[in-house]
Scaffold this motif. Sequence first.
Motif, PDB file in Angstrom:
ATOM      1  N   GLY A 114       0.673  -1.188  -0.095  1.00 41.74           N
ATOM      2  CA  GLY A 114      -0.234  -0.059   0.109  1.00 41.74           C
ATOM      3  C   GLY A 114       0.695   1.374   0.052  1.00 41.74           C
ATOM      4  O   GLY A 114       0.409   2.120  -0.059  1.00 41.74           O
ATOM      5  N   PHE A 115       2.355   1.032  -0.095  1.00 39.47           N
ATOM      6  CA  PHE A 115       2.984   2.333   0.052  1.00 39.47           C
ATOM      7  C   PHE A 115       2.738   3.162  -1.290  1.00 39.47           C
ATOM      8  O   PHE A 115       2.752   2.776  -2.453  1.00 39.47           O
ATOM      9  N   THR A 116       2.817   4.305  -0.859  1.00 33.78           N
ATOM     10  CA  THR A 116       2.891   5.463  -2.060  1.00 33.78           C
ATOM     11  C   THR A 116       3.866   6.678  -1.665  1.00 33.78           C
ATOM     12  O   THR A 116       4.306   6.729  -0.467  1.00 33.78           O
ATOM     13  N   ALA A 117       4.418   7.167  -2.616  1.00 33.37           N
ATOM     14  CA  ALA A 117       5.555   8.119  -2.554  1.00 33.37           C
ATOM     15  C   ALA A 117       5.199   9.572  -3.442  1.00 33.37           C
ATOM     16  O   ALA A 117       4.665   9.183  -4.555  1.00 33.37           O
ATOM     17  N   PRO A 118       5.663  10.653  -3.044  1.00 38.90           N
ATOM     18  CA  PRO A 118       5.519  12.055  -3.954  1.00 38.90           C
ATOM     19  C   PRO A 118       6.297  11.950  -4.943  1.00 38.90           C
ATOM     20  O   PRO A 118       6.177  12.777  -5.891  1.00 38.90           O
ATOM     21  N   GLU A 150       4.318   1.279 -10.622  1.00 43.19           N
ATOM     22  CA  GLU A 150       3.720   2.448 -10.011  1.00 43.19           C
ATOM     23  C   GLU A 150       4.662   3.324  -9.397  1.00 43.19           C
ATOM     24  O   GLU A 150       4.580   4.610  -9.355  1.00 43.19           O
ATOM     25  N   HIS A 151       5.924   2.978  -9.173  1.00 41.11           N
ATOM     26  CA  HIS A 151       6.982   3.651  -8.337  1.00 41.11           C
ATOM     27  C   HIS A 151       8.239   3.679  -9.328  1.00 41.11           C
ATOM     28  O   HIS A 151       9.074   4.855  -8.626  1.00 41.11           O
ATOM     29  N   ALA A 173       3.026  -3.674  -8.993  1.00 41.14           N
ATOM     30  CA  ALA A 173       3.100  -2.667  -7.815  1.00 41.14           C
ATOM     31  C   ALA A 173       4.397  -1.909  -8.295  1.00 41.14           C
ATOM     32  O   ALA A 173       4.148  -0.627  -8.142  1.00 41.14           O
TER      33      ALA A 173
END
Length: 245
Positions: free
Chosen positions: A98-102, A129-130, A126
């Motif tokens: 569930g990790f998100t980063a700016p 997305e990063h 997943a």
Amino acid sequence: MDREEISRHAHADHPIAAPLDDESVRRLLERGLPRGDERVLDLGCGGGEWLLRALNTYPRLRAEGVDISEGSLARALREARRLGVEDRLVLHREDAAGFTAPHAFDLVLCVGSTHAFGGLLPTLDAVREHLAPGGRVLVGDGFWEREPSAETVEMLGDLADLPTTLDRVVADGWTPVHGHISTRRELDDYEWAWTGSLASWALDHRADPDSSQALETATVHRDEWLRGYRDTFGFVCLVLRPTRD
């Protein structure tokens, strides 16, 4: 003794939680970090060993790690301070899925932690997305070297052989630019270290209430390895780039 504590003792003499020796880790990081000034993310970083080695090797690198284990992250921070790299390391205590980063990352790692996402291909979904444009992925997962028994599949999950694994990765939109298949020595060294470190802790702490459980866990694991998956399980690390950015 919970799973995290067992893992900590079992990896005392093999901090890379995968069947890889130090030279293999060095080469994989070298292939994943061609410039040396990248922004790196490790999903399921544990004690941060991959990130710490990268930060210690590449002084312009910046790194972030994600893990649910408070104890593992605390150990990673202590080691980062000892090495003098803590100013370039950010740690997040949360579920990697569930990790998100700016911001995006030039290299995203997930070695031996694909179970957190439900398998290799969901992990790559997943990771995508990063990933920054032109970025790379370093992923490590198991495969079948030969046909497994039903008991081994139940134990380790529904893997595929190596050609099928690569076919699936390519069909998912990735191009391998480097890879490493763990040798028999690396695989055996890892299992001996895992079972031996845990058993040694138990024997050195006989008065501890968890000692008997630790020794039994080491014994069962060793038996499962030698009688179950030693001749069927392999491990591959892949450095991947998106076929289309």
